[in-house]
Design an enzyme around this catalytic site. Structure first.
Site, PDB file in Angstrom:
ATOM      1  N   LEU A  89      32.740  38.124  40.311  1.00 47.57           N
ATOM      2  CA  LEU A  89      32.516  38.216  41.869  1.00 47.57           C
ATOM      3  C   LEU A  89      32.492  39.969  42.283  1.00 47.57           C
ATOM      4  O   LEU A  89      33.069  40.770  41.883  1.00 47.57           O
ATOM      5  CB  LEU A  89      33.988  37.765  42.631  1.00 47.57           C
ATOM      6  CG  LEU A  89      34.320  36.235  42.308  1.00 47.57           C
ATOM      7  CD1 LEU A  89      35.401  35.813  43.314  1.00 47.57           C
ATOM      8  CD2 LEU A  89      32.969  35.366  42.764  1.00 47.57           C
ATOM      9  N   GLY A 134      35.104  36.747  37.449  1.00 44.48           N
ATOM     10  CA  GLY A 134      34.333  35.407  38.048  1.00 44.48           C
ATOM     11  C   GLY A 134      33.036  35.128  36.972  1.00 44.48           C
ATOM     12  O   GLY A 134      32.772  33.861  36.842  1.00 44.48           O
ATOM     13  N   ASN A 156      40.489  38.761  34.384  1.00 35.63           N
ATOM     14  CA  ASN A 156      41.151  40.153  34.446  1.00 35.63           C
ATOM     15  C   ASN A 156      41.319  40.366  35.898  1.00 35.63           C
ATOM     16  O   ASN A 156      41.539  41.717  36.021  1.00 35.63           O
ATOM     17  CB  ASN A 156      40.422  41.019  33.661  1.00 35.63           C
ATOM     18  CG  ASN A 156      38.970  41.277  34.097  1.00 35.63           C
ATOM     19  OD1 ASN A 156      38.312  40.563  34.786  1.00 35.63           O
ATOM     20  ND2 ASN A 156      38.569  42.619  34.171  1.00 35.63           N
ATOM     21  N   GLU A 157      41.513  39.713  36.722  1.00 35.93           N
ATOM     22  CA  GLU A 157      41.757  39.946  38.330  1.00 35.93           C
ATOM     23  C   GLU A 157      42.753  40.691  38.383  1.00 35.93           C
ATOM     24  O   GLU A 157      42.798  41.857  39.147  1.00 35.93           O
ATOM     25  CB  GLU A 157      41.795  38.495  38.932  1.00 35.93           C
ATOM     26  CG  GLU A 157      40.281  37.953  39.380  1.00 35.93           C
ATOM     27  CD  GLU A 157      39.781  37.237  38.291  1.00 35.93           C
ATOM     28  OE1 GLU A 157      38.942  36.363  38.364  1.00 35.93           O
ATOM     29  OE2 GLU A 157      40.751  37.020  37.175  1.00 35.93           O
TER      30      GLU A 157
END
Length: 281
Positions: A89, A134, A156-157
């Site tokens: 994203l 994303g 890995n946000e």
């Protein structure tokens, strides 16, 4: 050399009867009339960052392919061979933006997820590059994943100061199991291709030149399974998390906006973007 020759032969076999080529500015779609296979290539420079435009293009492309009765299956990949499948994203869509912009962006994310995860035809991802955040989620929406050696993939946000939404987390849990998913999500872990294969995050790992041929081979097998049995089987397994989202899309948007607009999250995103700019220099 032999692998190169085999890849070219396979490519000629699969794409030898191209019926049409549809080019949007950031998505290329090649349809083979003999096999009914559509190859969708993300082509938004430099790293297929999923901003509103690319999310919408992918979503619209898959909606059209779902309706096209001549299409038997879809191969999803990147135009940027050996570099990146998708970087995930677009982080700038979350930094210092208005509530309205954030709400519109997240609505695009929701529609993209519901369209790809609910896609009724066989969908195989040829992951020909790195696939964080994303990008990993998008690969997890497919039915089978073939990945290039020595690349990375994972949700890995948390490393970026944000949290994977519940429907991303559900993708991970459904694929690798709750405990492995919990560790990976909490740590924001990026797995090497080889690690991803070990935990079941991807189904095959191979050299770059074999990614698309191997993915195509599996996709052709999947297209032989009768419809609507294939579609109904996917719905049985996937309907629950999609229904959860459909039943409260507005609430999910509001939650996303509230979380992203908090000062600590904005500071974390800003720090990440600053570090990224310095790295590029």
């Amino acid at each position: 050399i032999l692998l190169k020759m085999l890849a070219r032969v396979c490519s000629r076999h699969v794409y030898g009867s191209v019926r049409q080529m549809s080019n949007i500015s950031n998505v290329e779609t090649i349809i083979d009339s003999q096999s009914g296979i559509a190859t969708v290539k993300m082509s938004q420079p430099p790293v297929n960052s999923l901003d509103k435009n690319l999310l919408t293009s992918i979503t619209d492309t898959f909606k059209n392919l779902e309706k096209d009765s001549s299409i038997s299956g879809v191969l999803l990949t990147s135009k940027f061979d050996g570099r990146v499948f998708s970087s995930g994203l677009n982080i700038t869509d979350m930094f210092q933006q208005s509530d309205g912009h954030l709400a519109e962006f997240w609505s695009c994310v929701q529609e993209w997820y519901l369209t790809l995860y609910g896609f009724g035809k066989p969908l195989v991802s040829a992951i020909n590059g790195h696939s964080p955040a994303g990008g990993c989620a998008m690969a997890l929406m497919s039915d089978y994943r073939v990945m290039e050696k020595q690349k990375s993939i994972g949700l890995n946000e948390t490393q970026l100061g944000i949290v994977a939404p519940f429907f991303f987390a559900d993708l991970m849990i459904a694929t690798v199991g709750r405990r492995i998913a919990e560790i990976g999500l909490n740590m924001g872990k990026l797995y090497s291709s080889e690690e991803a294969l070990t935990i079941g995050l991807v189904d095959e790992v191979t050299d770059l030149e074999s990614v698309v041929p191997n993915a195509t081979k599996t996709l052709l097998k999947l297209t032989k399974i009768p419809q609507p049995a294939y579609k109904l089987s996917k719905q049985v397994q996937r309907n629950s998390p999609m229904e959860t989202l459909r039943n409260d899309r507005a609430g999910d948007v509001a939650l996303f906006v509230n979380i992203i607009q908090t000062s600590n999250v904005q500071a974390a995103i800003g720090g990440y973007l600053k570090a990224l700019k310095q790295k590029k220099k």
